[in-house]
Design a protein around this motif. Structure first.
Motif, PDB file in Angstrom:
ATOM      1  N   GLY A   1       0.823  -1.233  -0.047  1.00 43.36           N
ATOM      2  CA  GLY A   1       0.149  -0.107  -0.172  1.00 43.36           C
ATOM      3  C   GLY A   1       0.676   1.347   0.005  1.00 43.36           C
ATOM      4  N   SER A   2       1.961   1.212   0.726  1.00 49.39           N
ATOM      5  CA  SER A   2       2.788   2.494   0.751  1.00 49.39           C
ATOM      6  C   SER A   2       3.512   2.767  -0.507  1.00 49.39           C
ATOM      7  N   LEU A   3       3.898   1.418  -1.346  1.00 47.15           N
ATOM      8  CA  LEU A   3       4.423   1.762  -2.761  1.00 47.15           C
ATOM      9  C   LEU A   3       3.440   2.290  -3.654  1.00 47.15           C
ATOM     10  N   CYS A   4       1.958   1.670  -3.628  1.00 49.08           N
ATOM     11  CA  CYS A   4       0.815   2.311  -4.379  1.00 49.08           C
ATOM     12  C   CYS A   4       0.633   3.791  -4.063  1.00 49.08           C
ATOM     13  N   TRP A   5       0.556   4.149  -2.746  1.00 49.89           N
ATOM     14  CA  TRP A   5       0.460   5.633  -2.482  1.00 49.89           C
ATOM     15  C   TRP A   5       1.580   6.503  -2.915  1.00 49.89           C
ATOM     16  N   ALA A   6       2.627   5.990  -2.894  1.00 47.75           N
ATOM     17  CA  ALA A   6       4.094   7.026  -3.406  1.00 47.75           C
ATOM     18  C   ALA A   6       3.854   6.997  -4.812  1.00 47.75           C
ATOM     19  N   THR A   7       3.567   5.912  -5.531  1.00 48.48           N
ATOM     20  CA  THR A   7       3.346   5.866  -6.948  1.00 48.48           C
ATOM     21  C   THR A   7       2.324   6.914  -7.261  1.00 48.48           C
ATOM     22  N   GLY A   8       1.378   6.670  -6.615  1.00 48.48           N
ATOM     23  CA  GLY A   8      -0.024   7.839  -7.082  1.00 48.48           C
ATOM     24  C   GLY A   8       0.519   9.320  -6.995  1.00 48.48           C
ATOM     25  N   SER A   9       1.277   9.475  -5.890  1.00 47.57           N
ATOM     26  CA  SER A   9       1.492  10.833  -5.668  1.00 47.57           C
ATOM     27  C   SER A   9       2.413  11.587  -6.590  1.00 47.57           C
ATOM     28  N   LEU A  10       3.459  10.549  -6.945  1.00 52.29           N
ATOM     29  CA  LEU A  10       4.344  10.944  -8.060  1.00 52.29           C
ATOM     30  C   LEU A  10       3.802  11.055  -9.334  1.00 52.29           C
ATOM     31  N   VAL A  11       2.990  10.282  -9.772  1.00 54.72           N
ATOM     32  CA  VAL A  11       2.123  10.345 -11.090  1.00 54.72           C
ATOM     33  C   VAL A  11       1.104  11.569 -11.072  1.00 54.72           C
ATOM     34  N   SER A  12       0.673  11.746  -9.896  1.00 54.57           N
ATOM     35  CA  SER A  12      -0.325  12.897  -9.990  1.00 54.57           C
ATOM     36  C   SER A  12       0.404  14.257 -10.377  1.00 54.57           C
ATOM     37  N   ARG A  13       1.724  14.310 -10.275  1.00 52.84           N
ATOM     38  CA  ARG A  13       2.211  15.727 -10.777  1.00 52.84           C
ATOM     39  C   ARG A  13       2.650  15.736 -12.227  1.00 52.84           C
ATOM     40  N   ARG A  14       2.487  14.392 -12.879  1.00 54.59           N
ATOM     41  CA  ARG A  14       2.733  14.313 -14.363  1.00 54.59           C
ATOM     42  C   ARG A  14       1.639  14.208 -15.178  1.00 54.59           C
ATOM     43  N   ILE A  15       0.416  13.704 -14.831  1.00 52.75           N
ATOM     44  CA  ILE A  15      -0.632  13.489 -15.710  1.00 52.75           C
ATOM     45  C   ILE A  15      -1.525  14.637 -16.062  1.00 52.75           C
ATOM     46  N   LEU A  16      -2.516  14.551 -16.991  1.00 50.26           N
ATOM     47  CA  LEU A  16      -3.578  15.710 -17.176  1.00 50.26           C
ATOM     48  C   LEU A  16      -4.576  15.612 -15.930  1.00 50.26           C
ATOM     49  N   GLN A  17      -4.759  16.682 -15.336  1.00 47.90           N
ATOM     50  CA  GLN A  17      -5.627  16.993 -14.366  1.00 47.90           C
ATOM     51  C   GLN A  17      -6.294  18.457 -14.472  1.00 47.90           C
ATOM     52  N   PRO A  18      -7.459  18.459 -13.884  1.00 45.13           N
ATOM     53  CA  PRO A  18      -8.184  19.676 -13.816  1.00 45.13           C
ATOM     54  C   PRO A  18      -7.247  20.847 -13.057  1.00 45.13           C
ATOM     55  N   ALA A  19      -7.475  22.206 -13.451  1.00 48.12           N
ATOM     56  CA  ALA A  19      -6.595  23.322 -12.899  1.00 48.12           C
ATOM     57  C   ALA A  19      -7.233  23.391 -11.372  1.00 48.12           C
ATOM     58  N   SER A  20      -8.252  23.156 -10.834  1.00 45.92           N
ATOM     59  CA  SER A  20      -8.804  23.072  -9.564  1.00 45.92           C
ATOM     60  C   SER A  20      -8.431  21.984  -8.806  1.00 45.92           C
ATOM     61  N   HIS A  21      -7.808  21.952  -7.728  1.00 48.60           N
ATOM     62  CA  HIS A  21      -7.235  21.038  -6.853  1.00 48.60           C
ATOM     63  C   HIS A  21      -8.414  20.465  -6.299  1.00 48.60           C
ATOM     64  N   ALA A  22      -9.331  21.205  -5.698  1.00 48.64           N
ATOM     65  CA  ALA A  22     -10.564  20.689  -5.226  1.00 48.64           C
ATOM     66  C   ALA A  22     -11.330  19.667  -6.126  1.00 48.64           C
ATOM     67  N   LEU A  23     -11.545  19.894  -7.309  1.00 48.69           N
ATOM     68  CA  LEU A  23     -12.249  19.212  -8.418  1.00 48.69           C
ATOM     69  C   LEU A  23     -11.413  17.971  -8.555  1.00 48.69           C
ATOM     70  N   ALA A  24     -10.019  18.108  -8.637  1.00 46.21           N
ATOM     71  CA  ALA A  24      -9.261  17.032  -8.973  1.00 46.21           C
ATOM     72  C   ALA A  24      -9.320  15.845  -7.713  1.00 46.21           C
ATOM     73  N   ALA A  25      -9.298  16.558  -6.661  1.00 50.36           N
ATOM     74  CA  ALA A  25      -9.409  15.544  -5.632  1.00 50.36           C
ATOM     75  C   ALA A  25     -10.708  15.038  -5.350  1.00 50.36           C
ATOM     76  N   GLY A  26     -11.823  15.663  -5.659  1.00 51.63           N
ATOM     77  CA  GLY A  26     -13.250  14.946  -5.805  1.00 51.63           C
ATOM     78  C   GLY A  26     -13.210  13.829  -6.963  1.00 51.63           C
ATOM     79  N   MET A  27     -12.764  14.251  -8.033  1.00 52.94           N
ATOM     80  CA  MET A  27     -12.666  13.168  -9.099  1.00 52.94           C
ATOM     81  C   MET A  27     -12.099  11.961  -8.704  1.00 52.94           C
ATOM     82  N   GLN A  28     -10.883  12.104  -8.092  1.00 50.03           N
ATOM     83  CA  GLN A  28     -10.183  10.757  -7.666  1.00 50.03           C
ATOM     84  C   GLN A  28     -10.495   9.966  -6.610  1.00 50.03           C
ATOM     85  N   MET A  29     -11.241  10.457  -5.509  1.00 47.14           N
ATOM     86  CA  MET A  29     -11.854  10.095  -4.502  1.00 47.14           C
ATOM     87  C   MET A  29     -13.311   9.549  -4.834  1.00 47.14           C
ATOM     88  N   THR A  30     -13.796   9.867  -5.742  1.00 46.69           N
ATOM     89  CA  THR A  30     -15.034   9.496  -6.393  1.00 46.69           C
ATOM     90  C   THR A  30     -14.756   8.154  -7.229  1.00 46.69           C
TER      91      THR A  30
END
Length: 323
Positions: A171-200
């Motif tokens: 799980g730690s490896l998954c979280w670290a991978t997701g955190s690093l990947v999130s800086r390099r992929i296409l996401q909304p400019a709004s951080h709250a909207l991006a967080a809402g999409m990912q959590m949904t």
């Protein structure tokens, strides 16, 4: 479509930075105990699915209705990837393991996330090579895990559940991978909207896993106490809506090295809360492992911070300051 830049062009205020770090330091540190309370009466994947689906929909609907923000089709593949890595892989490992290990030990094992982040960042394209300080931190981190997971009765204490520890490492490896990947992929400019999409998306995946593992048949609503529901409510609002939005924002305005410092503050908060509020054991073995792991992570992060400063110095040469 818009790609969020790695760092915001404007300098965030000190107050906003302090509030963001306080959220991931102390609120996230307290969520380990809340998770333990909730999964005692609610099946783990169902509980996590409800937590992230409700929190994600709150953020998504709020940004849509209050701000008129829209998610473009190109944003959903990235949200799905991050949701799977962070919430199914990372948090799913936590909720399952907390049925078998104390919340403080769970937080300690997750303190290895910065170690994974260093290794993954090194292996990536353009990653900085490991230096002596980082290598020292990695060795210390492995030594701390050896103290914690040694099957012998070190210092007179019993065993740590090894399957649960292995799941937490994954799980730690998954979280670290997701955190690093999130800086390099296409996401909304709004951080709250991006967080809402990912959590949904993460909540939907967790619910599917819950259904596949038969958790819906094991749930008896009559046995779910107000205490467990309050813990779930705390996880939804404070642990997800507030803290994960802060985490997503911090990843865009601060370096991964600085943001990942939450991983060695969380265990201290979790161990102390588990000891004071849930009568979880605070053994010499746990204390020794805590000191070694925290030292390892602090060594790695300080090395990364120094490297970032050194890399920035050449760019600063020749700049003329005008008053």
């Amino acid at each position: 479509m818009s790609v969020r830049p790695p760092l915001d062009p404007g300098e965030p205020s000190r107050a906003r930075l302090m509030a963001g770090f306080a959220a991931i330091y102390f609120i996230w540190g307290s969520t380990f105990l809340a998770i333990r309370i909730a999964v005692a009466e609610i099946p783990p994947f169902m509980m996590a699915g409800a937590r992230f689906l409700v929190a994600g929909l709150i953020l998504f609907i709020w940004r849509r209705l209050a701000r008129g923000e829209r998610a473009e089709p190109g944003h959903w593949p990235g949200a799905t990837l991050i949701g799977a890595l962070l919430f199914m892989g990372g948090n799913g490992a936590v909720v399952w393991s907390e049925q078998r290990v104390p919340s403080g030990l769970t937080a300690l094992l997750l303190a290895t996330i910065p170690i994974w982040m260093v290794l993954l960042d090194t292996l990536g394209r353009g990653g900085a090579p490991l230096n002596g300080r980082v290598m020292t931190g990695l060795v210390l981190g492995l030594a701390g895990l050896a103290v914690l997971l040694d099957p012998s009765d070190l210092l007179g204490e019993g065993r740590v559940d090894l399957p649960a520890a292995g799941v937490l490492m994954a799980g730690s490896l998954c979280w670290a991978t997701g955190s690093l990947v999130s800086r390099r992929i296409l996401q909304p400019a709004s951080h709250a909207l991006a967080a809402g999409m990912q959590m949904t998306v993460g909540g939907v995946i967790l619910f599917l896993v819950s259904a596949a593992t038969g958790e819906f048949h094991r749930l008896d609503p009559a046995l779910v106490s107000a205490r467990a529901l309050l813990a779930l409510g705390y996880l939804i609002f404070f642990g997800s809506v507030v803290s994960f939005t802060a985490y997503t924002w911090l990843l865009s305005v601060a370096s991964p090295a600085r943001v990942s410092t939450y991983a060695f503050v969380n265990p201290v908060v979790a161990v102390l809360l588990g000891w004071t509020l849930a009568a979880e054991p605070l053994t010499p073995r746990t204390l020794l492992a805590s000191v070694v792991i925290v030292t390892a992570v602090a060594t790695i992060i300080s090395a990364r911070a120094r490297r970032e400063v050194s890399a920035a110095l050449p760019a600063a040469k020749g700049i003329k300051l005008e008053v």
